[in-house]
Design a protein around this motif. Structure first.
Motif, PDB file in Angstrom:
ATOM      1  N   LYS A 131       0.702  -1.194   0.223  1.00 26.88           N
ATOM      2  CA  LYS A 131      -0.023  -0.163  -0.057  1.00 26.88           C
ATOM      3  C   LYS A 131       0.659   1.336   0.107  1.00 26.88           C
ATOM      4  N   LEU A 132       1.905   1.306   0.721  1.00 23.61           N
ATOM      5  CA  LEU A 132       2.951   2.343   0.889  1.00 23.61           C
ATOM      6  C   LEU A 132       4.392   2.027   0.799  1.00 23.61           C
ATOM      7  N   ASP A 133       5.183   2.690   0.288  1.00 28.60           N
ATOM      8  CA  ASP A 133       6.509   2.190   0.400  1.00 28.60           C
ATOM      9  C   ASP A 133       7.383   2.195   1.907  1.00 28.60           C
ATOM     10  N   SER A 134       8.283   1.415   1.723  1.00 28.10           N
ATOM     11  CA  SER A 134       8.785   0.802   3.061  1.00 28.10           C
ATOM     12  C   SER A 134       9.154   2.005   4.210  1.00 28.10           C
ATOM     13  N   ALA A 135       9.811   3.267   3.584  1.00 29.66           N
ATOM     14  CA  ALA A 135      10.158   4.115   4.313  1.00 29.66           C
ATOM     15  C   ALA A 135       8.838   4.954   4.924  1.00 29.66           C
ATOM     16  N   GLN A 136       7.590   4.966   4.204  1.00 27.26           N
ATOM     17  CA  GLN A 136       6.467   5.831   4.845  1.00 27.26           C
ATOM     18  C   GLN A 136       5.803   4.713   5.738  1.00 27.26           C
TER      19      GLN A 136
END
Length: 398
Positions: free
Chosen positions: A347-352
């Motif tokens: 759903k979101l990139d890993s950092a986010q």
């Protein structure tokens, strides 16, 4: 004229797309349904070999020109979409096409809205757009059509990062002139005023947001940032701490000072200080160097704060920071991401994701009156927050 695809092709199957048809008539099985901004041209997203590309129908002259400008921006490391190729020699009556790589997890400004555009969300979008325009001007790029519609936004911790998506009217110069810079700002003011009026007419603008004031705000934000980066500052010779303060302010804005120019003002005991070379991504570069994680600037700042907290908590103050970063990756970051189910992880990139878990942990700990721990925070975040979030990544089906 035979069909020709010119560019740095990493996907030869692009030539198999139905270039003989107008883009508006392409079969659905070639396309991916993603949010699109407002454009004067037909734009579609196509999936080829597991990668999503944005394709814009445009005249041959402008396709070649924009492709070249986007490559110039890429070489300058400016925030813009990545050019892939341009297509000419399509069937008679059809325009050429420009192919760019879809920027994962990016959204047009209308898709950022939930219900109506809230004032705080709009403020973060305007901040991101002002930073983008300043960065373009610093490398000598005149945009010529700055607007929210010609920009893509990626979530960057609690803020947004902005990327140029339409360089059709742009010009690359060794150095931008004052007249070009001010004209770019004037165009931005006019475009954003029109976009706000359009949102207002569609019932999508929060009642507290004034269209004209919003357009004025982007101009004011731009000038404040430009001034901070480029204006001379006169200081007393003994006040060297003010030089450090200037550098710290620039770092907080996401810019790194590569060199400071200091000269004595004739006839006085004062010094004139000016950042001679500035670049963006102070925290991005440190995180990338230490961990290999390539993130947005605010995400990098948040992750570095957690890494530095890990160093203190583990009693590693005197350990080499590369060793500390390796342990933090293995013991904190990677286990946190791995604990999130794969189907939700996209759903979101890993950092986010990591940033939002940290935020959720803080709120839970406040309510609990003490630290709840990372494991509990991850479980609660997945069960109560992440499952309800929209998917911001293009989901590619093999």
């Amino acid at each position: 004229m035979a069909l020709q695809i010119t560019g740095a092709l990493g996907e030869p199957d692009l030539i198999r797309l139905p270039w003989h048809l107008p883009l508006a008539e392409w079969p659905d099985h070639h396309l991916v349904d993603l949010p699109r901004g407002i454009s004067r041209h037909v734009v579609r997203f196509a999936r080829v070999g597991g990668t999503v590309y944005a394709i814009k129908e445009i005249s041959e002259r402008f396709a070649k020109r924009e492709y070249g400008l986007l490559w110039d921006l890429a070489r300058l490391d400016a925030p813009a979409v990545e050019p892939v190729a341009y297509v000419t020699g399509r069937d008679e009556g059809l325009d050429a096409a420009l192919i760019t790589r879809h920027l994962q997890f990016s959204l047009p400004y209308r898709a950022v809205m939930s219900g109506t555009l809230r004032p705080d969300t709009l403020t973060r979008l305007l901040d991101a757009l002002a930073v983008l325009l300043v960065r373009l001007h610093l490398v000598g790029f005149y945009w010529g059509d700055c607007s929210l519609s010609n920009t893509l936004f990626r979530r960057d911790a609690g803020a947004f990062a902005a990327y140029l998506v339409d360089a059709e009217t742009g010009e690359e110069h060794p150095m931008i002139s004052e007249g070009q810079r001010l004209h770019d700002i004037e165009i931005a003011h006019l475009n954003i005023f029109g976009e706000m009026l359009d949102l207002e007419a569609g019932g999508l603008l929060h009642k507290e947001i004034d269209p004209e004031q919003t357009a004025d705000d982007i101009v004011n934000r731009y000038h404040r940032l430009w001034g901070e980066l480029t204006n001379d500052e006169i200081i007393e010779e003994v006040d060297w701490h003010k030089v450090e303060q200037r550098i710290r302010r620039l770092n907080l804005l996401g810019f790194d000072v590569a060199e400071m120019m200091v000269r004595r003002k004739v006839g006085t005991g004062r010094l004139i200080v000016r950042p001679k070379v500035v670049d963006a991504g102070h925290h991005q570069r440190r995180l990338l160097r230490l961990t290999g994680l390539d993130t947005e600037e605010n995400q990098a700042r948040r992750l570095l704060n957690d890494l530095d907290g890990f160093r203190v908590a583990q009693g590693l103050r005197h350990e080499d920071e590369a060793v500390v970063a390796h342990r933090w990756l293995a013991e904190v970051f990677q286990p946190t991401i791995t604990a999130i189910p794969v189907e939700l992880r996209r759903k979101l990139d890993s950092a986010q994701l990591f940033h939002e878990v940290l935020d959720h942990r803080w709120y839970l700990s406040e309510a609990n009156g003490g630290d709840v721990g990372l494991d509990e925070a991850v479980k609660s975040y997945v069960d109560n927050v992440l499952v309800h979030k929209p998917d911001e990544k293009a989901l590619i089906q093999e």
